[in-house]
Design a protein around this motif. Structure first.
Motif, PDB file in Angstrom:
ATOM      1  N   GLN A 141       0.890  -1.180   0.038  1.00 56.57           N
ATOM      2  CA  GLN A 141       0.000   0.088   0.046  1.00 56.57           C
ATOM      3  C   GLN A 141       0.861   1.256  -0.085  1.00 56.57           C
ATOM      4  O   GLN A 141       1.379   1.696   0.835  1.00 56.57           O
ATOM      5  N   PRO A 142       1.358   1.906  -1.225  1.00 57.20           N
ATOM      6  CA  PRO A 142       1.912   3.083  -1.130  1.00 57.20           C
ATOM      7  C   PRO A 142       1.460   4.330  -0.464  1.00 57.20           C
ATOM      8  O   PRO A 142       0.259   4.675  -0.233  1.00 57.20           O
ATOM      9  N   THR A 143       2.389   5.071   0.432  1.00 55.90           N
ATOM     10  CA  THR A 143       1.667   6.019   0.846  1.00 55.90           C
ATOM     11  C   THR A 143       2.760   7.257   0.681  1.00 55.90           C
ATOM     12  O   THR A 143       2.002   8.488   0.934  1.00 55.90           O
ATOM     13  N   SER A 144       3.806   7.227   0.031  1.00 56.85           N
ATOM     14  CA  SER A 144       4.440   8.432  -0.366  1.00 56.85           C
ATOM     15  C   SER A 144       5.582   8.188  -1.388  1.00 56.85           C
ATOM     16  O   SER A 144       5.926   7.135  -1.409  1.00 56.85           O
ATOM     17  N   LEU A 145       5.718   9.161  -2.220  1.00 55.52           N
ATOM     18  CA  LEU A 145       6.679   9.091  -3.402  1.00 55.52           C
ATOM     19  C   LEU A 145       7.617  10.175  -3.548  1.00 55.52           C
ATOM     20  O   LEU A 145       7.397  11.423  -3.201  1.00 55.52           O
ATOM     21  N   ALA A 146       8.788   9.783  -4.142  1.00 50.84           N
ATOM     22  CA  ALA A 146       9.939  11.116  -4.356  1.00 50.84           C
ATOM     23  C   ALA A 146      10.896  10.570  -5.416  1.00 50.84           C
ATOM     24  O   ALA A 146      11.571   9.353  -4.987  1.00 50.84           O
ATOM     25  N   PHE A 147      11.288  11.264  -6.220  1.00 51.23           N
ATOM     26  CA  PHE A 147      12.295  10.949  -7.037  1.00 51.23           C
ATOM     27  C   PHE A 147      13.637  11.585  -6.568  1.00 51.23           C
ATOM     28  O   PHE A 147      13.540  12.686  -6.149  1.00 51.23           O
ATOM     29  N   ASP A 148      14.808  10.556  -6.679  1.00 46.72           N
ATOM     30  CA  ASP A 148      15.835  11.419  -6.303  1.00 46.72           C
ATOM     31  C   ASP A 148      16.804  11.964  -7.541  1.00 46.72           C
ATOM     32  O   ASP A 148      16.172  11.772  -8.529  1.00 46.72           O
TER      33      ASP A 148
ATOM     34  N   ASP B 184       0.591   9.510 -17.780  1.00 52.84           N
ATOM     35  CA  ASP B 184       0.931  10.212 -18.753  1.00 52.84           C
ATOM     36  C   ASP B 184       0.438  11.535 -18.702  1.00 52.84           C
ATOM     37  O   ASP B 184       0.979  12.476 -19.549  1.00 52.84           O
ATOM     38  N   GLY B 185      -0.353  12.073 -17.788  1.00 53.91           N
ATOM     39  CA  GLY B 185      -0.926  13.159 -17.828  1.00 53.91           C
ATOM     40  C   GLY B 185      -1.953  13.831 -18.693  1.00 53.91           C
ATOM     41  O   GLY B 185      -2.656  14.533 -18.509  1.00 53.91           O
TER      42      GLY B 185
ATOM     43  N   THR C 187       1.777  20.902  -7.369  1.00 51.78           N
ATOM     44  CA  THR C 187       1.796  21.593  -8.788  1.00 51.78           C
ATOM     45  C   THR C 187       3.047  20.759  -9.343  1.00 51.78           C
ATOM     46  O   THR C 187       3.785  20.182  -8.860  1.00 51.78           O
ATOM     47  N   ASP C 188       3.070  20.853 -10.874  1.00 53.33           N
ATOM     48  CA  ASP C 188       4.122  20.283 -11.608  1.00 53.33           C
ATOM     49  C   ASP C 188       4.910  21.230 -12.366  1.00 53.33           C
ATOM     50  O   ASP C 188       4.773  22.755 -12.203  1.00 53.33           O
TER      51      ASP C 188
ATOM     52  N   ALA D  62       4.120  12.333  -7.588  1.00 51.94           N
ATOM     53  CA  ALA D  62       5.524  12.344  -7.762  1.00 51.94           C
ATOM     54  C   ALA D  62       5.318  12.557  -9.446  1.00 51.94           C
ATOM     55  O   ALA D  62       5.098  11.882 -10.201  1.00 51.94           O
ATOM     56  N   TYR D  63       6.067  13.621  -9.824  1.00 50.39           N
ATOM     57  CA  TYR D  63       6.191  14.037 -11.269  1.00 50.39           C
ATOM     58  C   TYR D  63       7.702  13.761 -11.883  1.00 50.39           C
ATOM     59  O   TYR D  63       8.643  14.183 -11.219  1.00 50.39           O
ATOM     60  N   GLN D  64       7.780  12.750 -12.846  1.00 50.66           N
ATOM     61  CA  GLN D  64       9.106  12.959 -13.481  1.00 50.66           C
ATOM     62  C   GLN D  64       9.234  13.658 -14.866  1.00 50.66           C
ATOM     63  O   GLN D  64       8.737  13.428 -15.703  1.00 50.66           O
ATOM     64  N   GLU D  65      10.031  14.701 -14.699  1.00 50.37           N
ATOM     65  CA  GLU D  65      10.046  15.712 -15.598  1.00 50.37           C
ATOM     66  C   GLU D  65      10.608  15.091 -16.952  1.00 50.37           C
ATOM     67  O   GLU D  65      10.201  15.386 -18.076  1.00 50.37           O
ATOM     68  N   LYS D  66      11.529  14.230 -16.942  1.00 53.72           N
ATOM     69  CA  LYS D  66      12.317  13.933 -18.138  1.00 53.72           C
ATOM     70  C   LYS D  66      11.419  12.795 -18.963  1.00 53.72           C
ATOM     71  O   LYS D  66      11.193  13.068 -20.298  1.00 53.72           O
ATOM     72  N   ALA D  67      10.495  12.276 -18.449  1.00 54.22           N
ATOM     73  CA  ALA D  67       9.688  11.318 -19.238  1.00 54.22           C
ATOM     74  C   ALA D  67       8.221  12.074 -19.226  1.00 54.22           C
ATOM     75  O   ALA D  67       7.297  11.419 -19.841  1.00 54.22           O
TER      76      ALA D  67
END
Length: 487
Positions: free
Chosen positions: A58-65, A339-340, A282-283, A319-324
């Motif tokens: 059960q995911p609770t939080s996300l972050a890209f490094d 994909d938004g 916001t993204d 969490a937003y991955q700007e590259k993709a």
């Protein structure tokens, strides 16, 4: 004495023979899960490869490094690092962390990962080592008064000066991984639910009813400047530095403060899907993303001109991955990629954890595994030391209408949920002399218990119990148990 010892040996031998002869089952072909050969190694040390998210994830939080790794915190299942369609699990059984129920993750400017758990612990991971940080209230503990220690983690962020702030009941910060400040009296009995930083670098903290700012010198209550209705219940706050706007998600709409102007967006006067706003982000493109309370299965995107709703389970984090140009959504329904526009895909969740290889073995094979006699308290304090090993200790089983536990030879509850190999016969249980009759508690005599220590933690409101013991063999002991019979 000799007769009792001989009887014990005979009973143990007979029990072993009966188990092997009568329960020779078809051996399961699944062996210890091998680590796959990977074309490129991940940018961190440790973790165990899995072909998907662990069972009951059960995911609770996300972050890209900064290396493009997505860090996923899981309720009662630890942390998973995801990169290039590979999953690496970090949990109680392969790290030094003392609990497994993760609530929040933050990646700081130095690419260090900060984690807060539902038991109030704080950990960091620098891609090499896990560090357990001090917390103001001391470690989580169970006492006669109930659970003591900090509250579950509500939020984490880093300010302009590099301090990392945590909200868990009160608010505190770290500088150089040491406690730099600690505030509780400001909020009274109210618990801080959400944190954000404004353009000036001031901390903003929200409880269920009030909003405060902290300028490094003192706290100021600004509730009246933002909320015109004091009866509103606050779920989240978010400051968008690009637009210089403070967003407050409440039980009755989204409050937007821009300078002296304060507006209330509702389902009736805007494109909100519901007035019960629980998440605002916001993204990099300036889109506003809005999630709602648990019974509203919608994720809303607002680009400044139009509102678009996307079906989704209750959204906990995004969490937003700007590259993709891709969004990752942690929801009640699992972890999804978006994909938004309109395309969704869901991350696989395993039916069983291949690391728990003993659950896939026949009883005959498990009986033949080498057994190590242990001090069970040492095993609980140092689970990594006994990972994947069959251990044995003296204890008894207590069961009831809802609860189950293992008790050591001194009568101490171990907070271990017992789970049995299906080939084991029913253990004779007798009513507990002193207990709560409404729970129909029963207990076994003292036994020599053998099996595997696991971390599962998926027992509903009992998820705080740190361990489960998968019992493969049980042998009777002479009565009464003496210290000389300890393993």
């Amino acid at each position: 004495m000799i007769g009792a010892a001989m009887a014990y040996v005979i009973r143990k031998t007979i029990a072993l023979i009966i188990f092997i002869v009568s329960l020779t089952l078809t051996s399961c072909s699944l062996e210890h899960a091998p680590t796959p050969t990977l074309s490129s190694q991940p940018q961190f040390q440790g973790g165990e490869y899995l072909p998907g998210l662990p069972p009951f994830a059960q995911p609770t939080s996300l972050a890209f490094d900064k290396n493009g790794v997505l860090w996923i915190t899981l309720q009662d299942r630890g942390v998973v690092a995801y990169i290039d369609n590979r999953y690496f699990a970090f949990d109680r059984m392969n790290t030094s962390i003392p609990d497994n129920s993760f609530a929040k993750v933050l990646v700081d400017r130095d690419n260090v990962k900060w984690f807060g758990t539902n038991l109030g612990y704080v950990y960091t991971f620098d891609n090499k080592e896990w560090t357990i940080l001090p917390i103001p209230a001391g470690p989580y503990r169970v006492t006669e008064k109930g659970i003591e220690g900090t509250y579950g983690m509500a939020d984490i962020l880093q300010d302009h000066d590099g301090r990392v702030w945590f909200a868990a009941g009160g608010v505190w910060s770290y500088k150089d991984k040491k406690i730099d400040s600690h505030f509780t009296e400001v909020f009274g009995e109210n618990k801080v639910r959400s944190l954000t930083i404004n353009r000036e670098g001031n901390l903003i903290a929200a409880t269920d009813k009030d909003i405060y700012t902290y300028d490094g010198q003192g706290w100021k209550n600004i509730t009246g400047q933002v909320l015109k209705n004091p009866r509103l219940s606050i779920s989240t706050i978010f400051f968008d530095t690009a637009s210089d706007r403070l967003y407050v998600g409440t039980s009755d709409g989204l409050i937007v403060q821009h300078g002296e102007e304060v507006r209330t967006l509702t389902k009736e006067n805007s494109g909100l899907a519901s007035n019960a706003v629980s998440l605002v982000e916001t993204d990099e493109k300036g889109n506003l993303w809005i999630g709602y309370r648990i019974d509203i299965r919608i994720l809303t995107k607002y680009d400044g001109e139009k509102w678009v709703d996307f079906p989704s389970e209750h959204v906990r984090d995004i969490a937003y991955q700007e590259k993709a140009d891709t969004w990752f959504v942690a929801s009640q329904g699992g972890l999804k990629k978006f994909d938004g526009q309109s395309s969704w895909s869901i991350f696989p969740v395993l039916d069983r954890d291949p690391r728990l290889w003993w659950r896939q073995k026949s009883f005959t094979e498990l009986v033949q595994e080498k057994t190590i006699s242990v001090d069970i308290h040492d095993a609980l304090a140092n689970p990594l030391k006994y990972k994947g090993q069959k251990i044995s200790f003296i204890g008894k089983i207590e069961t009831g209408w809802e609860y189950a536990d293992i008790i050591d030879e001194q009568g101490t509850r171990l907070h271990i949920w017992p789970n049995f190999h299906p080939a084991l016969p029913t253990i004779p249980m007798s009513p507990k002399p002193k207990g709560r009759p409404e729970y129909n508690q029963k207990e076994s005599p003292y036994l020599q218990i053998s099996g595997y220590l696991e971390f599962q933690g998926n027992y509903g409101h009992m998820g705080g119990w740190p361990f489960q013991f998968y019992i493969t063999e049980i042998y009777p002991l002479p009565s009464p148990v003496t210290n000389s019979q300890k393993p």
